[in-house]
Design a protein around this motif. Structure first.
Motif, PDB file in Angstrom:
ATOM      1  N   UNK A 213     -56.862 -28.093  17.338  1.00 23.21           N
ATOM      2  CA  UNK A 213     -56.869 -29.525  17.600  1.00 23.21           C
ATOM      3  C   UNK A 213     -57.582 -30.351  16.531  1.00 23.21           C
ATOM      4  N   UNK A 214     -58.606 -29.802  15.911  1.00 17.89           N
ATOM      5  CA  UNK A 214     -59.353 -30.552  14.905  1.00 17.89           C
ATOM      6  C   UNK A 214     -58.619 -30.609  13.565  1.00 17.89           C
ATOM      7  N   UNK A 215     -57.579 -29.839  13.410  1.00 14.18           N
ATOM      8  CA  UNK A 215     -56.822 -29.820  12.158  1.00 14.18           C
ATOM      9  C   UNK A 215     -55.405 -30.334  12.395  1.00 14.18           C
ATOM     10  N   UNK A 216     -55.202 -31.595  12.078  1.00 17.09           N
ATOM     11  CA  UNK A 216     -53.886 -32.201  12.248  1.00 17.09           C
ATOM     12  C   UNK A 216     -52.837 -31.457  11.430  1.00 17.09           C
ATOM     13  N   UNK A 217     -53.192 -31.071  10.219  1.00 10.16           N
ATOM     14  CA  UNK A 217     -52.250 -30.361   9.343  1.00 10.16           C
ATOM     15  C   UNK A 217     -51.790 -29.063   9.984  1.00 10.16           C
ATOM     16  N   UNK A 218     -52.719 -28.300  10.557  1.00  4.67           N
ATOM     17  CA  UNK A 218     -52.347 -27.037  11.207  1.00  4.67           C
ATOM     18  C   UNK A 218     -51.439 -27.272  12.406  1.00  4.67           C
TER      19      UNK A 218
END
Length: 173
Positions: free
Chosen positions: A19-24
């Motif tokens: 959730x903290x990594x939009x790219x992922x």
């Protein structure tokens, strides 16, 4: 694919770690059709403006020539609005978290763009899963700030939180 990955709760638990990594999350949504809907639900869950929805339209439909106000360069086709409708239905919180003093103003849809959006899709149909609304996130444009008829269209059964910015020049009786 392992049978455990067919259970939505397990998929959601896995995606919460990203959730903290939009790219992922974007990469997961584009890689596996089984993960796509849950990942997109997380990505769209909270928005601070309607600009990302308008930017779902094809690139040649809009532009922001002056002061980052989004205008239509051509009229979007009805079929082109479908992605906007689908992503809007994923939004659960539409909250304004823009701090005017520190950050450059984000892009905002122009009045005619918003009028066309709400003419095609009334807010109750566009945001069926909305439970928190800060009306400033809908538009900071003067013609929308005091549009209580539009605000009324956002009163949904599931709406739990409503926030308004009342201008200082409003007289309370």
């Amino acid at each position: 694919m392992h049978h455990a990955l067919k259970i939505y709760d397990i998929i959601y638990a896995i995606l919460q770690h990203l959730e903290s990594s939009t790219t992922d999350l974007v990469n997961v949504a584009m890689t596996c059709s089984k993960f796509s809907d849950p990942a997109l639900n997380i990505l769209w869950r909270e928005q601070s403006s309607l600009a990302p929805l308008i930017m779902c339209l094809p690139q040649d439909t809009s532009e922001a020539p002056h002061d980052d106000t989004i205008i239509f360069s051509r009229e979007p086709l009805l079929t082109e609005w479908e992605r906007v409708r689908i992503n809007a239905s994923r939004i659960r919180r539409l909250v304004s978290n823009f701090n005017h003093s520190r950050v450059k103003a984000p892009r905002v849809p122009s009045g005619p763009v918003l009028q066309q959006l709400f003419a095609l899709f009334p807010p109750a149909r566009l945001f069926p899963n909305l439970f928190a609304l800060h009306f400033g996130a809908v538009s900071d444009l003067p013609e929308f700030r005091a549009n209580f008829l539009l605000l009324r269209q956002f009163f949904l059964l599931g709406l739990e939180t409503l926030a308004l910015n009342v201008p200082v020049d409003v007289r309370l009786r």
